[in-house]
Design an enzyme around this catalytic site. Structure first.
Site, PDB file in Angstrom:
ATOM      1  N   LYS A 266     -12.603  -2.277 -14.602  1.00 56.54           N
ATOM      2  CA  LYS A 266     -12.903  -2.620 -13.205  1.00 56.54           C
ATOM      3  C   LYS A 266     -11.996  -1.778 -12.303  1.00 56.54           C
ATOM      4  CE  LYS A 266     -11.287  -5.683 -10.395  1.00 56.54           C
ATOM      5  NZ  LYS A 266     -11.246  -4.783  -9.226  1.00 56.54           N
ATOM      6  N   GLY A 318      -1.504  -2.417 -10.890  1.00 62.18           N
ATOM      7  CA  GLY A 318      -1.622  -2.880  -9.516  1.00 62.18           C
ATOM      8  C   GLY A 318      -0.301  -3.442  -9.023  1.00 62.18           C
ATOM      9  N   SER A 319      -0.386  -4.317  -8.046  1.00 58.05           N
ATOM     10  CA  SER A 319       0.823  -4.827  -7.395  1.00 58.05           C
ATOM     11  C   SER A 319       1.465  -5.958  -8.200  1.00 58.05           C
ATOM     12  CB  SER A 319       0.462  -5.333  -5.999  1.00 58.05           C
ATOM     13  OG  SER A 319      -0.436  -6.408  -6.121  1.00 58.05           O
ATOM     14  N   VAL A 320       2.710  -6.235  -7.895  1.00 60.72           N
ATOM     15  CA  VAL A 320       3.421  -7.315  -8.584  1.00 60.72           C
ATOM     16  C   VAL A 320       2.735  -8.677  -8.366  1.00 60.72           C
ATOM     17  CG1 VAL A 320       5.610  -8.583  -8.706  1.00 60.72           C
ATOM     18  CG2 VAL A 320       5.619  -6.083  -8.629  1.00 60.72           C
ATOM     19  N   PRO A 321       2.386  -9.031  -7.120  1.00 63.76           N
ATOM     20  CA  PRO A 321       1.755 -10.355  -6.950  1.00 63.76           C
ATOM     21  C   PRO A 321       0.479 -10.519  -7.777  1.00 63.76           C
ATOM     22  CG  PRO A 321       2.379  -9.435  -4.821  1.00 63.76           C
ATOM     23  CD  PRO A 321       2.612  -8.360  -5.826  1.00 63.76           C
ATOM     24  N   THR A 322      -0.356  -9.469  -7.808  1.00 68.09           N
ATOM     25  CA  THR A 322      -1.579  -9.590  -8.615  1.00 68.09           C
ATOM     26  C   THR A 322      -1.220  -9.624 -10.099  1.00 68.09           C
ATOM     27  OG1 THR A 322      -2.705  -8.277  -6.923  1.00 68.09           O
ATOM     28  CG2 THR A 322      -3.906  -8.668  -8.945  1.00 68.09           C
ATOM     29  N   GLU A 340       1.228  -2.750 -15.444  1.00 67.07           N
ATOM     30  CA  GLU A 340       1.824  -1.551 -14.829  1.00 67.07           C
ATOM     31  C   GLU A 340       1.894  -1.832 -13.336  1.00 67.07           C
ATOM     32  OE1 GLU A 340       1.561   0.630 -18.525  1.00 67.07           O
ATOM     33  OE2 GLU A 340       2.669   1.017 -16.687  1.00 67.07           O
ATOM     34  N   CYS A 374       3.225   4.570  -7.492  1.00 66.43           N
ATOM     35  CA  CYS A 374       4.048   3.448  -7.958  1.00 66.43           C
ATOM     36  C   CYS A 374       5.483   3.828  -8.267  1.00 66.43           C
ATOM     37  CB  CYS A 374       3.400   2.849  -9.196  1.00 66.43           C
ATOM     38  SG  CYS A 374       3.065   4.087 -10.472  1.00 66.43           S
ATOM     39  N   GLU A 477       8.442  -2.329  -1.520  1.00 69.74           N
ATOM     40  CA  GLU A 477       7.556  -1.191  -1.785  1.00 69.74           C
ATOM     41  C   GLU A 477       6.666  -0.967  -0.564  1.00 69.74           C
ATOM     42  OE1 GLU A 477       4.255  -1.628  -4.616  1.00 69.74           O
ATOM     43  OE2 GLU A 477       4.779   0.328  -5.434  1.00 69.74           O
TER      44      GLU A 477
HETATM   45  N1  LIG Z   1       3.018   0.999 -12.654  1.00 68.98           N
HETATM   46  C1  LIG Z   1       1.925   1.734 -12.564  1.00 68.98           C
HETATM   47  O1  LIG Z   1       1.539   2.443 -13.485  1.00 68.98           O
HETATM   48  C2  LIG Z   1       1.120   1.711 -11.290  1.00 68.98           C
HETATM   49  C3  LIG Z   1       0.176   2.713 -11.074  1.00 68.98           C
HETATM   50  C4  LIG Z   1      -0.555   2.690  -9.895  1.00 68.98           C
HETATM   51  C5  LIG Z   1      -0.353   1.690  -8.951  1.00 68.98           C
HETATM   52  N2  LIG Z   1       0.571   0.738  -9.187  1.00 68.98           N
HETATM   53  C6  LIG Z   1       0.818  -0.315  -8.170  1.00 68.98           C
HETATM   54  O2  LIG Z   1      -0.406  -0.785  -7.652  1.00 68.98           O
HETATM   55  C7  LIG Z   1      -0.231  -1.256  -6.320  1.00 68.98           C
HETATM   56  C8  LIG Z   1      -1.297  -0.661  -5.442  1.00 68.98           C
HETATM   57  O3  LIG Z   1      -2.542  -0.896  -5.975  1.00 68.98           O
HETATM   58  P1  LIG Z   1      -3.539  -2.002  -5.412  1.00 68.98           P
HETATM   59  O4  LIG Z   1      -3.320  -2.175  -3.952  1.00 68.98           O
HETATM   60  O5  LIG Z   1      -4.895  -1.630  -5.886  1.00 68.98           O
HETATM   61  O6  LIG Z   1      -3.028  -3.294  -6.165  1.00 68.98           O
HETATM   62  P2  LIG Z   1      -3.707  -4.749  -6.219  1.00 68.98           P
HETATM   63  O7  LIG Z   1      -2.798  -5.583  -7.020  1.00 68.98           O
HETATM   64  O8  LIG Z   1      -4.069  -5.204  -4.862  1.00 68.98           O
HETATM   65  O9  LIG Z   1      -5.088  -4.526  -6.978  1.00 68.98           O
HETATM   66  C9  LIG Z   1      -5.140  -3.918  -8.247  1.00 68.98           C
HETATM   67  C10 LIG Z   1      -6.437  -4.308  -8.931  1.00 68.98           C
HETATM   68  O10 LIG Z   1      -6.436  -5.704  -9.195  1.00 68.98           O
HETATM   69  C11 LIG Z   1      -7.643  -6.305  -8.743  1.00 68.98           C
HETATM   70  N3  LIG Z   1      -7.326  -7.689  -8.399  1.00 68.98           N
HETATM   71  C12 LIG Z   1      -6.838  -8.163  -7.229  1.00 68.98           C
HETATM   72  N4  LIG Z   1      -6.643  -9.498  -7.331  1.00 68.98           N
HETATM   73  C13 LIG Z   1      -7.003  -9.866  -8.590  1.00 68.98           C
HETATM   74  C14 LIG Z   1      -7.030 -11.087  -9.291  1.00 68.98           C
HETATM   75  N5  LIG Z   1      -6.626 -12.230  -8.727  1.00 68.98           N
HETATM   76  N6  LIG Z   1      -7.462 -11.106 -10.559  1.00 68.98           N
HETATM   77  C15 LIG Z   1      -7.861  -9.955 -11.168  1.00 68.98           C
HETATM   78  N7  LIG Z   1      -7.872  -8.754 -10.544  1.00 68.98           N
HETATM   79  C16 LIG Z   1      -7.452  -8.704  -9.266  1.00 68.98           C
HETATM   80  C17 LIG Z   1      -8.038  -5.406  -7.577  1.00 68.98           C
HETATM   81  O11 LIG Z   1      -9.397  -5.551  -7.257  1.00 68.98           O
HETATM   82  C18 LIG Z   1      -7.681  -4.035  -8.122  1.00 68.98           C
HETATM   83  O12 LIG Z   1      -8.680  -3.554  -8.982  1.00 68.98           O
HETATM   84  C19 LIG Z   1       1.167  -0.819  -5.927  1.00 68.98           C
HETATM   85  O13 LIG Z   1       2.035  -1.906  -5.983  1.00 68.98           O
HETATM   86  C20 LIG Z   1       1.515   0.210  -6.973  1.00 68.98           C
HETATM   87  O14 LIG Z   1       2.897   0.382  -7.163  1.00 68.98           O
HETATM   88  C21 LIG Z   1       1.294   0.711 -10.337  1.00 68.98           C
HETATM   89  C1  LIG Z   2       1.139  10.430 -12.341  1.00 68.62           C
HETATM   90  N1  LIG Z   2       2.340   9.784 -11.852  1.00 68.62           N
HETATM   91  C2  LIG Z   2       2.899  10.606 -10.791  1.00 68.62           C
HETATM   92  C3  LIG Z   2       3.319   9.678 -12.918  1.00 68.62           C
HETATM   93  C4  LIG Z   2       2.021   8.490 -11.273  1.00 68.62           C
HETATM   94  C5  LIG Z   2       1.436   7.483 -12.230  1.00 68.62           C
HETATM   95  C6  LIG Z   2       0.765   6.321 -11.541  1.00 68.62           C
HETATM   96  C7  LIG Z   2       1.541   5.658 -10.461  1.00 68.62           C
HETATM   97  O1  LIG Z   2       1.096   5.247  -9.395  1.00 68.62           O
END
Ligand SMILES: NC(=O)c1ccc[n+]([C@@H]2O[C@H](COP(=O)([O-])OP(=O)(O)OC[C@H]3O[C@@H](n4cnc5c(N)ncnc54)[C@H](O)[C@@H]3O)[C@@H](O)[C@H]2O)c1
Ligand SMILES: C[N+](C)(C)CCCC=O
Length: 572
Positions: A266, A318-322, A340, A374, A477
């Site tokens: 997804k 995605g984000s920490v809260p999710t 992640e 991220c 962040e």
């Molecule tokens: N560590 C990593 O590898 C990495 C890589 C890329 C992005 N990120 C992080 O992602 C965040 C930005 O991405 P975002 O805004 O898309 O994050 P997000 O948490 O808002 O959404 C991520 C995904 O989760 C889905 N989602 C949202 N609520 C959900 C729920 N309750 N249940 C299941 N799925 C749900 C969203 O539709 C989306 O596909 C930043 O915090 C960034 O640091 C981390």
């Molecule tokens: C490809 N990078 C730069 C390592 C980022 C991985 C995904 C993070 O948002």
């Protein structure tokens, strides 16, 4: 998850790879029924392990030349993308169905609403997607289960061949995929091409590992023996973020498929289009229909997936809260998760560094993908002796970053993902000022001269000084192009401050003192530590997080040290 720390996997291959869902995490150890079993062996006593990976010393200039010289030579009409009108800024619309099930694009049979996807460069709607409802999710799982029954019986070699062919197709279609990614995400085409490279490389890497994964033969008393098998988990779910849409889909699916699993992916509703290209490529490469399905939607669709009885594992970016919600839902179903998540990473610049490299490193650590990365090193700690010189140079080079149409070859900064996110980032800059920070440069909405870009979500990259560790801009962040510069005096002091965060995704250190570099890298609480470089992505290395930045079921945290001669450059 690291093989070494899983029950029953004493001799698994080293956990090397681009993403935390490395091969072992998609396997379950399963001893055979007969002959007598050795039983699982817990390796909980294994010490924490750090992996040191050295990057090849490819000069950044060479990397740059290679990327630009490839050009837009192979624009193509993807099978199933018949309604793509053109591949340039301001013209693309996506009319084909955006779900993928049983080897074809489909409209979902039920929906829990619609979402609009934008072209950030122009603010135009490029697709309206139907958010898959519970019935559609169920059909996707059913289809993946059927494909899994075929796929799990293939040898590793056979699975590897499909992945290799998919990697070849991605390589062949690299420019078109990168163009699509740029249109939907807003990152520069220069960067998008690098993302597509790390995508096919990931498939190649796991294709190579697929055939070599094996169980164990264990000698028992009196001529008996036991053996272990490595069995795939089943239907795995991948949920992606919007900042690396195609790369995330590849980094999640390649290890899962290599191990014999099926995957339902997804994407973020902000960036729905490029995962479909991957789905079509897997089918063309010989994957059984249903092996890689795509469902579209937001939180509700994600929940249907995580809660589905027949889903064996969830890999989330995605984000920490999710991430917390995903972990909670998965725990209720006793499902393993890989998370992640976000970061607020430190970049430490010692006075003995090569200043030119450190400045370039800081730019790439902060402004890649408009700062929406991220692992970005947004807390830039600079030793007092060089802070004035560093700051002056970093401002000068930031002023030179070309902002504009992300499909133009010389653009290095495109628009942010959407209007609300732009507002949020500008809000962080406002609160930084209110808390006493000084905006040395940027931090304003930006309107490129090209009239078609008027409604895009652009801003100037921002450099903040007079920052303190307790400020919101330093603690949270921002996920935008905002660099906070913080002075420090000693190594011990900066280490303590760098680690004083609830995140732990990445970190960087610039110094000419090799002993200090490795000493500091070892003490930084971060999944990836870059030495004299930042944000490089070799697929052979793991990518995970400490603390709230990530979670895997394991006994240690992956900690990668990536070291290279000079950083990749953002500005020309
Ligand atoms: N560590 C990593 O590898 C990495 C890589 C890329 C992005 N990120 C992080 O992602 C965040 C930005 O991405 P975002 O805004 O898309 O994050 P997000 O948490 O808002 O959404 C991520 C995904 O989760 C889905 N989602 C949202 N609520 C959900 C729920 N309750 N249940 C299941 N799925 C749900 C969203 O539709 C989306 O596909 C930043 O915090 C960034 O640091 C981390
Ligand atoms: C490809 N990078 C730069 C390592 C980022 C991985 C995904 C993070 O948002």
């Amino acid at each position: 998850m690291p093989a070494h720390s899983r029950p029953g996997f004493p001799k698994a291959p080293p956990p090397r790879g681009p993403n935390s869902p490395r091969i072992p995490s998609f396997y379950r150890p399963r001893p055979s029924a007969t002959p007598p079993l050795t039983g699982p062996r817990l390796r909980s006593a294994l010490p924490a392990r750090k992996i040191v990976g050295l990057l090849s010393e490819l000069r950044p200039q060479q990397m740059f030349l290679r990327a630009v010289s490839s050009g837009l030579t192979s624009l193509f009409r993807t099978p199933g993308l018949a309604a793509v009108t053109a591949m340039s800024t301001g013209t693309f619309v996506q009319l084909d169905p955006l779900n993928y099930r049983d080897g074809a694009r489909v409209e979902p049979v039920d929906s829990s609403g619609t979402e609009k996807a934008f072209e950030p460069a122009t603010g135009r709607v490029i697709a309206t997607l139907q958010c898959s409802g519970e019935t559609e999710v169920h059909l996707a799982v059913k289809s993946a289960k059927a494909a899994f029954e075929i796929w799990r019986k293939k040898s590793g070699m056979e699975r590897g061949q499909v992945l290799l062919e998919a990697a070849r197709l991605i390589k062949e279609q690299k420019d078109a995929i990168a163009t699509m990614e740029t249109i939907n995400n807003g990152k520069s085409i220069f960067e998008a091409r690098l993302d597509i490279d790390t995508s096919w490389q990931c498939l190649e890497y796991y294709a190579g590992l697929a055939a070599s994964m094996a169980g164990e033969h264990v000698q028992l008393p009196n001529g008996s023996f036991g053996y272990t098998r490595r069995e795939p988990l089943g239907v795995c779910v991948g949920i992606g973020a919007w900042n690396y849409p195609f790369q995330i889909a590849c980094w999640k699916s390649a290890p899962a498929l290599a191990c014999g699993n099926a995957m339902i992916f997804k994407p973020s509703p902000f960036t729905p289009v490029s995962a479909l290209l991957l789905a079509e490529i897997y089918t063309k490469a010989g994957a059984p229909p249903g092996l890689f399905n795509v469902v579209q939607g937001g939180a509700a669709t994600g929940q249907f997936l995580c809660q589905h009885r027949d889903v064996a594992k969830v890999s989330f970016t995605g984000s920490v809260p999710t991430g917390m919600k995903i972990m909670e839902m998965s725990a209720k179903g006793i499902k393993p998760v890989t998370l992640e998540l976000g970061g607020k990473s430190p970049l430490i610049i010692f006075s003995d560094c090569d200043l030119e490299d450190a400045v370039k490193g800081a730019l790439v650590a902060n402004f890649l993908t408009q700062g929406q990365v991220c692992c970005n090193g947004t807390r830039v700690f600079v030793q007092k002796e060089i802070i004035d010189k560093f700051t002056k140079e970093v401002v000068k080079q930031t002023q030179n970053i070309r902002i504009g149409d992300p499909l133009l070859e010389d653009t290095r900064m495109g628009p942010l993902i959407n209007g609300p996110h732009l507002e949020r980032v500008l809000g962080f800059i406002k609160s930084a000022k209110e808390e006493g920070a000084t905006v040395l440069y940027g931090g304003e909405p930006y309107e490129p001269t090209d009239p078609k870009l008027k409604h895009g979500y652009y801003m100037t990259p921002c450099i903040l000084t007079n920052c303190r560790d307790d400020m919101t801009c330093v603690r949270e962040e921002i996920f935008g192009p905002v660099m906070s510069i913080l002075p420090f005096k000693t190594e011990a002091e900066v280490l303590e401050r760098a680690n004083d965060t609830t995140f732990g995704l990445a970190a960087g250190v610039f110094t000419r003192d090799i002993q200090r570099a490795h000493r500091v890298a070892a003490d930084l609480q971060a999944g990836t530590c870059y030495i004299n470089n930042y944000n490089v992505s070799p697929v052979e290395l793991p990518f995970g997080g400490y603390k709230k930045s990530g979670e895997e079921v394991g006994m240690h945290k992956p900690a990668t040290v990536a070291s290279a001669a000079t950083p990749v450059f953002l500005s020309l």
